[in-house]
Design a protein around this motif. Structure first.
Motif, short mmCIF file in Angstrom:
data_model
loop_
_atom_site.label_atom_id
_atom_site.label_comp_id
_atom_site.label_asym_id
_atom_site.label_seq_id
_atom_site.Cartn_x
_atom_site.Cartn_y
_atom_site.Cartn_z
N THR A 298 -13.41 -2.75 -2.20
CA THR A 298 -14.27 -1.77 -2.86
C THR A 298 -14.04 -1.87 -4.35
O THR A 298 -12.89 -1.82 -4.81
CB THR A 298 -13.97 -0.35 -2.37
OG1 THR A 298 -14.26 -0.27 -0.97
CG2 THR A 298 -14.84 0.67 -3.10
N ALA A 299 -15.13 -2.00 -5.11
CA ALA A 299 -15.05 -2.11 -6.56
C ALA A 299 -15.52 -0.81 -7.20
O ALA A 299 -16.41 -0.12 -6.68
CB ALA A 299 -15.90 -3.27 -7.05
N SER A 300 -14.92 -0.49 -8.33
CA SER A 300 -15.32 0.66 -9.14
C SER A 300 -16.26 0.15 -10.23
O SER A 300 -15.87 -0.66 -11.06
CB SER A 300 -14.09 1.32 -9.75
OG SER A 300 -14.45 2.39 -10.59
N ILE A 301 -17.51 0.64 -10.21
CA ILE A 301 -18.54 0.20 -11.16
C ILE A 301 -18.70 1.26 -12.25
O ILE A 301 -18.93 2.43 -11.96
CB ILE A 301 -19.88 -0.05 -10.46
CG1 ILE A 301 -19.71 -1.03 -9.30
CG2 ILE A 301 -20.93 -0.55 -11.45
CD1 ILE A 301 -19.21 -2.40 -9.70
N VAL B 47 -18.96 4.61 -9.90
CA VAL B 47 -19.63 4.61 -8.61
C VAL B 47 -19.05 3.45 -7.81
O VAL B 47 -18.82 2.36 -8.34
CB VAL B 47 -21.16 4.47 -8.75
CG1 VAL B 47 -21.82 4.30 -7.40
CG2 VAL B 47 -21.73 5.68 -9.48
N PHE B 48 -18.81 3.66 -6.52
CA PHE B 48 -18.18 2.64 -5.69
C PHE B 48 -19.19 1.62 -5.18
O PHE B 48 -20.31 1.97 -4.79
CB PHE B 48 -17.46 3.27 -4.50
CG PHE B 48 -16.30 4.13 -4.88
CD1 PHE B 48 -15.27 3.63 -5.66
CD2 PHE B 48 -16.24 5.46 -4.48
CE1 PHE B 48 -14.20 4.42 -6.02
CE2 PHE B 48 -15.17 6.26 -4.83
CZ PHE B 48 -14.15 5.74 -5.61
N PHE B 49 -18.78 0.35 -5.17
CA PHE B 49 -19.53 -0.74 -4.55
C PHE B 49 -18.64 -1.36 -3.49
O PHE B 49 -17.49 -1.72 -3.77
CB PHE B 49 -19.91 -1.80 -5.59
CG PHE B 49 -20.73 -2.93 -5.02
CD1 PHE B 49 -22.11 -2.88 -5.07
CD2 PHE B 49 -20.11 -4.02 -4.43
CE1 PHE B 49 -22.87 -3.91 -4.53
CE2 PHE B 49 -20.86 -5.05 -3.89
CZ PHE B 49 -22.25 -5.00 -3.94
N THR B 50 -19.15 -1.48 -2.26
CA THR B 50 -18.34 -2.00 -1.17
C THR B 50 -18.73 -3.43 -0.81
O THR B 50 -19.91 -3.78 -0.80
CB THR B 50 -18.45 -1.11 0.08
OG1 THR B 50 -19.84 -0.98 0.45
CG2 THR B 50 -17.89 0.28 -0.20
N SER C 188 -23.89 -2.68 -1.39
CA SER C 188 -22.82 -3.50 -0.83
C SER C 188 -23.35 -4.89 -0.52
O SER C 188 -24.57 -5.10 -0.45
CB SER C 188 -22.25 -2.86 0.45
OG SER C 188 -23.24 -2.87 1.47
N VAL C 189 -22.43 -5.84 -0.36
CA VAL C 189 -22.75 -7.17 0.14
C VAL C 189 -21.67 -7.57 1.12
O VAL C 189 -20.54 -7.08 1.04
CB VAL C 189 -22.84 -8.22 -1.00
CG1 VAL C 189 -24.00 -7.92 -1.94
CG2 VAL C 189 -21.54 -8.32 -1.77
N PRO C 190 -21.97 -8.49 2.05
CA PRO C 190 -20.93 -8.96 2.98
C PRO C 190 -19.91 -9.84 2.27
O PRO C 190 -20.23 -10.49 1.27
CB PRO C 190 -21.72 -9.76 4.03
CG PRO C 190 -23.15 -9.36 3.85
CD PRO C 190 -23.30 -9.00 2.41
N PRO C 191 -18.68 -9.88 2.76
CA PRO C 191 -17.68 -10.79 2.19
C PRO C 191 -18.17 -12.24 2.23
O PRO C 191 -18.78 -12.68 3.21
CB PRO C 191 -16.46 -10.59 3.08
CG PRO C 191 -16.64 -9.23 3.69
CD PRO C 191 -18.12 -9.07 3.86
N GLY D 109 -8.36 0.04 0.81
CA GLY D 109 -8.83 -1.20 0.21
C GLY D 109 -9.49 -2.17 1.15
O GLY D 109 -9.51 -3.38 0.87
N ASP D 110 -10.11 -1.68 2.24
CA ASP D 110 -10.72 -2.57 3.21
C ASP D 110 -12.23 -2.69 3.05
O ASP D 110 -12.90 -3.31 3.89
CB ASP D 110 -10.38 -2.12 4.63
CG ASP D 110 -11.00 -0.77 4.99
OD1 ASP D 110 -11.53 -0.08 4.08
OD2 ASP D 110 -10.93 -0.38 6.17
N GLY D 111 -12.79 -2.13 1.99
CA GLY D 111 -14.23 -2.22 1.78
C GLY D 111 -15.03 -1.15 2.49
O GLY D 111 -16.26 -1.17 2.42
#
Length: 576
Positions: free
Chosen positions: A88-91, A105-108, A34-37, A455-457
């Motif tokens: 959250t992105a789907s990788i 795999v999810f990436f937040t 993950s990374v911060p917004p 959808g909030d990460g």
């Protein structure tokens, strides 16, 4: 920044390591997870297996500029525009000329937190008894949906078969709630006497829509009772074909759930399923691009054993780019590691761990680039962790928590700190070295799926108890300081000086505030707004205006998505 420039400047060519182009797999965790917004562009490292030259990392289906490092590693440049806000992105990874992408795999995109807090939405019931739940985006709208296997109202098929087994799909609304989409009447397949259902979600038809591979026992015409797998193609709208494209079998007298993967490296998803006839056998059901399955080979598990009927799990445990299998040994109950040889069949690993186990969570829990296993130990009283050595053998981690009971675990980075965690009847946050912290009890049934349902990460949970499904959303937790206000005695009809309360969000998601009200002989103002970010604070100023003699009480009431909702902050004072 130097790594970003290098990645942008690289010419991404290398000699292929495979004669064919298999469907690749992604190992957890992603690096970073993950990374911060608002953090800007960054390089995402994707570890896995069966990557070939020209492989592409996809962010929610969008191809990223990708560097091929090896058959086990890719690097991709994620633009800063993709991480502006919490999400959250789907990788996935796609090899050239293959039928479909890897499993996702999810990436937040979120702020890391030291712990996690959850709030339960109102649950809903499905049928009379739920067996399995899976989360996927069945209609490709970017919102996570559910497929539920259960028993329900009895029905009669067109061939006269009477049944009560269903799979129903529920489309996510993007806020943690769902709308029913459609149901499959599983007993209306071409077989009779069906039971012991389980399903796997994957894109077997290579059309971009998730399908269902349903394994079950049944009887086909003149054959004996056997284990079969049926593929029900997804229609792209959250529903599935009423009848399967194919039914592969018979594969023995009994058996257990199937697992999917490209086990022979031909670019089509296959199925492995355990069955038994005279002994326990692992059956390779070879997939074709149209979603049909055919028997492709067998691996003998135990020539003298009866069926296990439990589970299979796949991963590349010896780092050769070919999927392997972990399964419980049929009679002894200890895990068996089977190493793939590239044609859908397997050989035993050189040594086997001597522990019984439930279905494991698979991931690199200690950061050494080898896949590990975590599972509920004997009698589910302790967590057991097997650390992979990279050659198909494992070493027992002796510092696992023993404050069970534990359930079959799921794994993901739940708190955004870059370390894999477990949901196993309780939440166990990972330390990144193969050990886990003491469990956090969430008390809402058995975890069935992990995904970001609003959808909030932040990754959320689906739990099941009987025929009831509960959605646990990661939530804010508002901590007031002080926790209550008591005002000095005050003449009736006068107004006191204001007293402040500081409200801090110490939870693991943004605190949504739908209303903030003050009752009784009290009034106030606040600067809290409608949202309070993780770790942020706001202030509520309260005055006391007694309307009668004696003790006067009231509350500050905060409604929203907090772990305690609504939250009450007591107020008191005395009028004279």
């Amino acid at each position: 920044m130097r790594s970003l420039c290098l990645l942008l400047a690289m010419t991404l060519f290398a000699a292929p390591l495979f004669a064919s182009n298999p469907i690749p797999t992604i190992d957890q965790p992603l690096v970073p997870t993950s990374v911060p917004p608002g953090s800007g562009p960054f390089v995402l490292t994707v570890n896995g297996s069966a990557f070939v030259s020209g492989a592409v990392v996809n962010w929610n289906g969008k191809p990223l500029k990708t560097q091929f490092v090896s058959q086990r590693r890719l690097r991709a440049l994620v633009p800063g525009t993709d991480v502006v806000r919490a999400t959250t992105a789907s990788i996935t990874v796609t090899n050239p000329a293959t039928g479909g992408p890897s499993f996702a795999v999810f990436f937040t995109v979120t702020v890391p937190t030291p712990s996690v807090t959850f709030a339960a939405l109102p649950g809903f019931t499905v049928g009379t008894s739920i067996t399995q739940v899976a989360a996927a985006d069945f209609n490709n709208d970017g919102k996570m949906d559910l497929a539920v296997l259960y028993q329900g109202t009895q029905y009669t098929c067109s061939n006269g078969t009477v049944g009560s087994n269903y799979i129903s799909s529920y489309l996510g609304n993007g806020d943690g709630t769902f709308t029913a989409a459609g149901s499959l009447q599983l007993d209306c397949s071409a077989l009779d006497g069906n039971e012991n259902y389980a399903f796997t979600v994957a894109n077997f038809t290579n059309d971009g829509y998730p399908d269902l591979a349903v394994s079950f026992t049944g009887t086909e015409c003149c054959f004996d009772f056997g284990r079969f797998v049926a593929v029900y193609p997804g229609n792209g709208d959250g529903t599935f074909s009423a009848l399967p494209t194919s039914i592969a079998g018979s594969v023995g007298d009994e058996g257990g759930p199937a697992t999917a993967g490209d086990f022979n490296g031909d670019g089509n998803l296959d199925v492995e399923v355990e069955g038994a006839d005279l002994g326990s056998v692992l059956w390779f059901l070879q997939g074709a691009s149209n979603g049909t399955l055919g028997i492709g080979g067998t691996t003998e598990l135990d020539p003298a054993g009866d069926f296990a009927g439990l589970w299979l799990a796949a991963g590349d445990f010896n780092n050769d780019g070919i999927l392997d299998i972990v399964t419980p040994e049929v009679d002894a109950g200890t895990p068996t590691i089977l190493l793939g040889i590239g044609d859908g069949t397997f050989i035993p690993a050189p040594s086997q761990p001597a522990l019984s186990l439930s279905a494991p969570a698979i991931g690199d829990f200690n950061g050494d680039d080898n896949l590990d296993l975590a599972f509920a130990g004997p009698a589910a009283t302790e967590l057991s962790v097997l650390l992979g050595n990279g050659d198909g053998t494992f070493t027992v981690e002796n510092n696992a928590p023993n404050n069970g009971p534990y359930a079959t675990p799921l794994t993901a980075d739940l708190n955004g700190d870059g370390k894999l965690d477990l949901a196993a009847g309780q939440i166990l946050l990972g330390n990144g070295d193969g050990t886990f912290q003491a469990g956090i009890n969430i008390g809402a049934g058995s975890e069935a799926a992990i995904a970001d349902f609003n959808g909030d990460g932040r990754l959320d949970l689906v739990t099941v108890a009987g025929n009831s499904i509960t959605i646990l959303l990661q939530a804010g937790t508002s901590i007031p300081s002080p926790s209550s206000l008591k005002f000095p005695r005050r003449p009736v009809g006068t107004t006191s000086a204001a007293k402040p309360i500081t409200l801090t969000n110490s939870g693991s998601a943004t605190l949504q505030i739908s209303s903030l009200s003050i009752s009784g002989d009290f009034e106030g103002t606040n600067n809290c707004g409608s949202t309070l970010a993780i770790g942020q604070s706001c202030q509520i100023d309260v005055v006391f205006k007694p309307t009668a003699i004696g003790l006067r009480t009231g509350n500050i009431t905060i409604a929203g998505n907090g772990a305690s909702n609504p939250q009450l902050i007591p107020l008191s004072g005395t009028g004279y």
